[in-house]
Design a protein around this motif. Structure first.
Motif, mmCIF file in Angstrom:
data_model
loop_
_atom_site.group_PDB
_atom_site.id
_atom_site.type_symbol
_atom_site.label_atom_id
_atom_site.label_comp_id
_atom_site.label_asym_id
_atom_site.label_seq_id
_atom_site.Cartn_x
_atom_site.Cartn_y
_atom_site.Cartn_z
ATOM 1 N N ASP A 79 0.839 -1.204 0.000
ATOM 2 C CA ASP A 79 0.000 0.000 0.000
ATOM 3 C C ASP A 79 0.874 1.255 0.000
ATOM 4 O OD1 ASP A 79 -2.293 -1.571 0.061
ATOM 5 O OD2 ASP A 79 -2.606 -1.314 2.222
ATOM 6 N N ARG A 80 1.902 1.251 0.845
ATOM 7 C CA ARG A 80 2.770 2.426 0.993
ATOM 8 C C ARG A 80 3.481 2.771 -0.312
ATOM 9 N NH1 ARG A 80 4.951 4.678 5.758
ATOM 10 N NH2 ARG A 80 2.914 3.991 6.495
ATOM 11 N N VAL A 81 3.916 1.742 -1.057
ATOM 12 C CA VAL A 81 4.660 2.020 -2.300
ATOM 13 C C VAL A 81 3.732 2.105 -3.512
ATOM 14 C CG1 VAL A 81 6.787 1.017 -1.385
ATOM 15 C CG2 VAL A 81 5.259 -0.401 -2.792
ATOM 16 N N GLY A 82 2.426 1.992 -3.277
ATOM 17 C CA GLY A 82 1.456 2.154 -4.356
ATOM 18 C C GLY A 82 1.318 0.959 -5.276
ATOM 19 N N ALA A 83 1.662 -0.216 -4.795
ATOM 20 C CA ALA A 83 1.528 -1.434 -5.602
ATOM 21 C C ALA A 83 0.182 -2.078 -5.310
ATOM 22 C CB ALA A 83 2.662 -2.406 -5.291
ATOM 23 N N GLY A 84 -0.594 -2.309 -6.334
ATOM 24 C CA GLY A 84 -1.880 -2.984 -6.164
ATOM 25 C C GLY A 84 -1.671 -4.478 -6.265
#
Length: 139
Positions: A79-84
């Motif tokens: 979530d923090r690194v924006g990976a879905g």
């Protein structure tokens, strides 16, 4: 990089671009276990390579290691690194963490490779696994 997630400081590295590929080391390992593969694989994927809680450069454990806690950490890291959605490769304990992630968020795990992971410890193995932390050195 180090981020505080779920109250634990987690070290992680990100290399390359493309589809996210999470690489999870085994129990007693660390992110550097993947170093020989990083350059080649980063040409094809965005590698997300953490030190799981209690390993490598992440925080020392204040309570016993639980795969479900580590799975929550990895989910928070994603979530923090924006990976879905992501693909994952986990060795031993890292594979067990991927199994926990897949059962909690099946829509997020596009594919995974498990190496020497187990989804179930038979009754005769459980007492051995409970004693395992006692066998680890403090150094």
């Amino acid at each position: 990089m180090i981020e505080t997630l779920n109250g634990v400081q987690l070290y992680f590295e990100i290399h390359g671009t493309g589809d996210p590929l999470v690489l999870l080391h085994g129990f007693g390992g660390c992110s550097q276990d993947w170093a020989p593969l990083t350059a080649d694989w980063a040409a094809h994927f965005q590698l997300i390579i953490p030190d799981m809680r209690g390993h490598g450069r992440s925080d020392i454990l204040s309570q016993p290691f639980r795969h479900t806690d580590a799975a929550a950490d990895i989910s928070a890291l994603l979530d923090r690194v924006g990976a879905g959605a992501f693909k994952g490769l986990g060795v031993s304990g890292g594979g067990n963490v991927l199994l926990h992630l897949a059962t909690r968020q099946p829509e997020r795990v596009k594919a995974m490779v498990l190496v020497s992971a187990t989804s179930y410890f038979p009754a005769q193995a459980r007492p051995i696994m409970r004693r395992y932390p006692e066998s680890l050195s403090d150094q």
